[in-house]
Design an enzyme around this catalytic site. Structure first.
Site, PDB file in Angstrom:
ATOM      1  N   GLU A 280       0.857  -1.182   0.000  1.00  0.00           N
ATOM      2  CA  GLU A 280       0.000   0.000   0.000  1.00  0.00           C
ATOM      3  C   GLU A 280       0.898   1.239   0.000  1.00  0.00           C
ATOM      4  OE1 GLU A 280      -3.479  -0.713   0.154  1.00  0.00           O
ATOM      5  OE2 GLU A 280      -2.780  -2.763   0.068  1.00  0.00           O
TER       6      GLU A 280
ATOM      7  N   ASP B 293      -3.276  -5.739   7.524  1.00  0.00           N
ATOM      8  CA  ASP B 293      -3.897  -6.059   6.230  1.00  0.00           C
ATOM      9  C   ASP B 293      -4.348  -7.531   6.196  1.00  0.00           C
ATOM     10  OD1 ASP B 293      -4.228  -5.263   3.219  1.00  0.00           O
ATOM     11  OD2 ASP B 293      -3.107  -7.141   3.180  1.00  0.00           O
TER      12      ASP B 293
ATOM     13  N   LYS C  51      -8.263  -9.124   5.914  1.00  0.00           N
ATOM     14  CA  LYS C  51      -8.663 -10.137   4.919  1.00  0.00           C
ATOM     15  C   LYS C  51      -9.216 -11.376   5.624  1.00  0.00           C
ATOM     16  CE  LYS C  51      -5.313  -8.501   1.517  1.00  0.00           C
ATOM     17  NZ  LYS C  51      -3.883  -8.517   1.174  1.00  0.00           N
TER      18      LYS C  51
HETATM   19  P1  NAP Z   1      -3.232   3.516  -5.002  1.00  0.00           P
HETATM   20  O1  NAP Z   1      -2.309   3.114  -6.078  1.00  0.00           O
HETATM   21  O2  NAP Z   1      -2.726   4.297  -3.852  1.00  0.00           O
HETATM   22  O3  NAP Z   1      -4.452   4.296  -5.689  1.00  0.00           O
HETATM   23  C1  NAP Z   1      -5.495   4.827  -4.948  1.00  0.00           C
HETATM   24  C2  NAP Z   1      -6.395   5.635  -5.861  1.00  0.00           C
HETATM   25  O4  NAP Z   1      -7.494   6.101  -5.085  1.00  0.00           O
HETATM   26  C3  NAP Z   1      -5.716   6.859  -6.457  1.00  0.00           C
HETATM   27  O5  NAP Z   1      -6.115   7.009  -7.797  1.00  0.00           O
HETATM   28  C4  NAP Z   1      -6.253   8.015  -5.606  1.00  0.00           C
HETATM   29  O6  NAP Z   1      -6.373   9.221  -6.340  1.00  0.00           O
HETATM   30  C5  NAP Z   1      -7.633   7.500  -5.286  1.00  0.00           C
HETATM   31  N1  NAP Z   1      -8.166   8.048  -4.026  1.00  0.00           N
HETATM   32  C6  NAP Z   1      -7.620   7.982  -2.798  1.00  0.00           C
HETATM   33  N2  NAP Z   1      -8.421   8.588  -1.903  1.00  0.00           N
HETATM   34  C7  NAP Z   1      -9.482   9.063  -2.606  1.00  0.00           C
HETATM   35  C8  NAP Z   1     -10.629   9.804  -2.277  1.00  0.00           C
HETATM   36  N3  NAP Z   1     -10.882  10.200  -1.015  1.00  0.00           N
HETATM   37  N4  NAP Z   1     -11.524  10.115  -3.259  1.00  0.00           N
HETATM   38  C9  NAP Z   1     -11.288   9.724  -4.528  1.00  0.00           C
HETATM   39  N5  NAP Z   1     -10.208   9.020  -4.911  1.00  0.00           N
HETATM   40  C10 NAP Z   1      -9.318   8.709  -3.962  1.00  0.00           C
HETATM   41  O7  NAP Z   1      -3.928   2.239  -4.359  1.00  0.00           O
HETATM   42  P2  NAP Z   1      -4.103   0.799  -5.030  1.00  0.00           P
HETATM   43  O8  NAP Z   1      -2.897  -0.013  -4.785  1.00  0.00           O
HETATM   44  O9  NAP Z   1      -4.631   0.957  -6.403  1.00  0.00           O
HETATM   45  O10 NAP Z   1      -5.237   0.184  -4.076  1.00  0.00           O
HETATM   46  C11 NAP Z   1      -6.587   0.601  -4.206  1.00  0.00           C
HETATM   47  C12 NAP Z   1      -7.444  -0.204  -3.228  1.00  0.00           C
HETATM   48  O11 NAP Z   1      -7.336  -1.591  -3.553  1.00  0.00           O
HETATM   49  C13 NAP Z   1      -6.974  -0.092  -1.775  1.00  0.00           C
HETATM   50  O12 NAP Z   1      -8.097  -0.146  -0.939  1.00  0.00           O
HETATM   51  C14 NAP Z   1      -6.078  -1.310  -1.597  1.00  0.00           C
HETATM   52  O13 NAP Z   1      -6.007  -1.721  -0.269  1.00  0.00           O
HETATM   53  C15 NAP Z   1      -6.794  -2.323  -2.456  1.00  0.00           C
HETATM   54  N6  NAP Z   1      -5.973  -3.416  -3.032  1.00  0.00           N
HETATM   55  C16 NAP Z   1      -4.768  -3.150  -3.591  1.00  0.00           C
HETATM   56  C17 NAP Z   1      -4.059  -4.186  -4.183  1.00  0.00           C
HETATM   57  C18 NAP Z   1      -2.721  -3.960  -4.831  1.00  0.00           C
HETATM   58  O14 NAP Z   1      -2.091  -4.948  -5.229  1.00  0.00           O
HETATM   59  N7  NAP Z   1      -2.244  -2.730  -4.978  1.00  0.00           N
HETATM   60  C19 NAP Z   1      -4.586  -5.472  -4.205  1.00  0.00           C
HETATM   61  C20 NAP Z   1      -5.858  -5.709  -3.636  1.00  0.00           C
HETATM   62  C21 NAP Z   1      -6.540  -4.654  -3.060  1.00  0.00           C
HETATM   63  P3  NAP Z   1      -5.068   9.997  -6.936  1.00  0.00           P
HETATM   64  O15 NAP Z   1      -4.598   9.136  -8.071  1.00  0.00           O
HETATM   65  O16 NAP Z   1      -5.577  11.308  -7.384  1.00  0.00           O
HETATM   66  O17 NAP Z   1      -4.092  10.067  -5.796  1.00  0.00           O
HETATM   67  N1  HSE Z   2      -0.830  -4.670  -0.097  1.00  0.00           N
HETATM   68  C1  HSE Z   2      -1.586  -5.853  -0.300  1.00  0.00           C
HETATM   69  C2  HSE Z   2      -0.683  -7.057  -0.214  1.00  0.00           C
HETATM   70  C3  HSE Z   2      -2.263  -5.799  -1.637  1.00  0.00           C
HETATM   71  O1  HSE Z   2       0.539  -6.887  -0.279  1.00  0.00           O
HETATM   72  O2  HSE Z   2      -1.170  -8.183  -0.058  1.00  0.00           O
HETATM   73  C4  HSE Z   2      -3.228  -6.928  -1.874  1.00  0.00           C
HETATM   74  O3  HSE Z   2      -4.341  -6.830  -1.026  1.00  0.00           O
END
Ligand code: NAP
Ligand code: HSE
Length: 328
Positions: free
Chosen positions: A189, A200, A204
């Site tokens: 994250e 995290d 889950k």
């Molecule tokens: P990220 O790269 O940090 O992207 C987050 C996005 O959300 C950005 O586009 C940000 O906008 C937007 N955002 C944040 N706060 C906001 C708000 N208050 N209103 C509107 N937009 C907002 O995060 P990510 O890795 O894509 O993860 C997104 C979600 O999926 C999280 O909840 C994370 O825990 C979950 N997740 C992630 C993964 C992974 O592998 N990365 C896997 C499973 C689940 P800006 O672009 O303008 O900053």
């Molecule tokens: N930060 C999370 C992980 C993304 O490393 O497992 C997937 O939920």
């Protein structure tokens, strides 16, 4: 061809993954489902940020622009934290819109309420991507509980932690350096505290607990330990003894039928099913009354595995025509 109008809330690693997959697989999805999936709007925090070009799509930092635009059939939510995500998804359900989320922090707490609300409004909730990334554990457990009884669910649920432990062992790199790699690869994250402190994996596990047991243990009674205190010397010493650290989340029904759970690092030997699970992979072991033991393994984080789980949720929703709202 009938069109499914979709909005993506959050356009970081995951949101972009959804967009890319829906673009790359547009024709196949049309052929398979008979629907064209059209992303009409994307919500971000900072609309002035330079990002992937998305021609024809409204990019906004104001959710009201999305609700006041063309009627949306499905919302993909990939923003960070409990709020405003929970509010936005509640609003979407109230408007009769299907929701698909990757946001485990929000869903561990508010998932049961969202599912109830969605049932009341006759829409679907996809949350495969909240747990174990691309591993289809939500669909698997959903199917299992129809005719079986889950006794225990345990596994590696945080890709970042497993990546760190693997790279420390294989490449002899210190914790901080490998964490930076995990961030650069989009696994961790933006604030990796929850990844490395066990929070995290805990959330889950609570999502799996709601699904498998229809309830969660008292959060305050679950011991949660992360990988952040593990040093290179610990990993090397374990390796010298043919042991590996694994960060394991575990929830089970005890002999009195009380739900118990723990989250933390354990040392496993070569005969343990989690011993060989390396890198960003997650593994989930499910024990049931009739099936016995089932193990699912796959990438637990990253743009494409997570985006793929969310697109798969959409296809699942489209496979249930009576529930689908379509703008002809
Ligand atoms: P990220 O790269 O940090 O992207 C987050 C996005 O959300 C950005 O586009 C940000 O906008 C937007 N955002 C944040 N706060 C906001 C708000 N208050 N209103 C509107 N937009 C907002 O995060 P990510 O890795 O894509 O993860 C997104 C979600 O999926 C999280 O909840 C994370 O825990 C979950 N997740 C992630 C993964 C992974 O592998 N990365 C896997 C499973 C689940 P800006 O672009 O303008 O900053
Ligand atoms: N930060 C999370 C992980 C993304 O490393 O497992 C997937 O939920």
């Amino acid at each position: 061809m009938p069109s499914i109008k979709a909005a993506i809330l959050g356009f970081g690693t995951v949101g972009e993954g959804i967009y890319r997959i829906l673009k790359e697989k547009r024709e196949q999805i049309q052929e398979q489902t008979g629907y064209s999936i059209d992303i009409v709007a994307i919500l971000v925090k900072d609309a002035s940020k330079k990002r992937l070009a998305t021609p024809g799509v409204v990019i906004t930092d104001d959710i009201r622009d999305i609700w006041s635009g063309p009627s949306i059939d499905v919302v993909f939510e990939a923003i960070v934290g409990e709020e405003p995500a929970y509010t936005y998804l509640s609003e979407a359900i109230e408007k009769g819109t299907h929701i698909i989320t990757a946001n485990k922090k929000m869903f561990a707490k508010h998932g049961p309420a969202l599912v109830k609300h969605a049932e009341f409004r006759g829409v679907q909730v996809g949350f495969e991507a909240t747990t174990a990334g691309g591993v289809p554990i939500i669909r698997t457990v959903s199917n299992l509980i129809k005719g079986d009884r889950v006794r225990r669910v345990q596994g590696i649920l945080n890709g970042t932690s497993n990546y760190i432990l693997t790279k420390m062992r294989e490449d002899h790199l210190p914790f901080q350096q490998v964490l930076q790699q995990a961030q650069a690869l989009g696994y961790a994250e933006a604030d990796p505290t929850d990844d490395v402190s066990g929070g995290d994996a805990f959330r889950k596990l609570m999502i799996l607990s709601s699904l498998a047991f229809d309830r969660q243990p008292d959060w305050d009674h679950v011991p949660v330990v992360g990988v952040d205190h593990i040093e290179l010397s610990h990993v090397q010493e374990a390796s010298n003894n043919n042991l590996r650290y694994r960060h394991v989340a575990d929830v089970w029904l005890d002999e009195k039928g009380v739900l118990q759970a723990t989250v933390g690092p354990v040392l496993v030997g070569a005969d343990h099913p989690l011993h060989s699970i390396d890198g960003v992979n997650n593994a989930v072991i499910v024990n049931t009354e009739y099936l016995g033991q089932l193990t699912l393994v796959g990438p637990g984080a990253g743009m494409y595995p997570t985006g793929s789980a969310m697109v798969s949720d959409l296809l699942h929703i489209l496979g249930q025509p009576s529930k689908v709202l379509v703008n002809q």
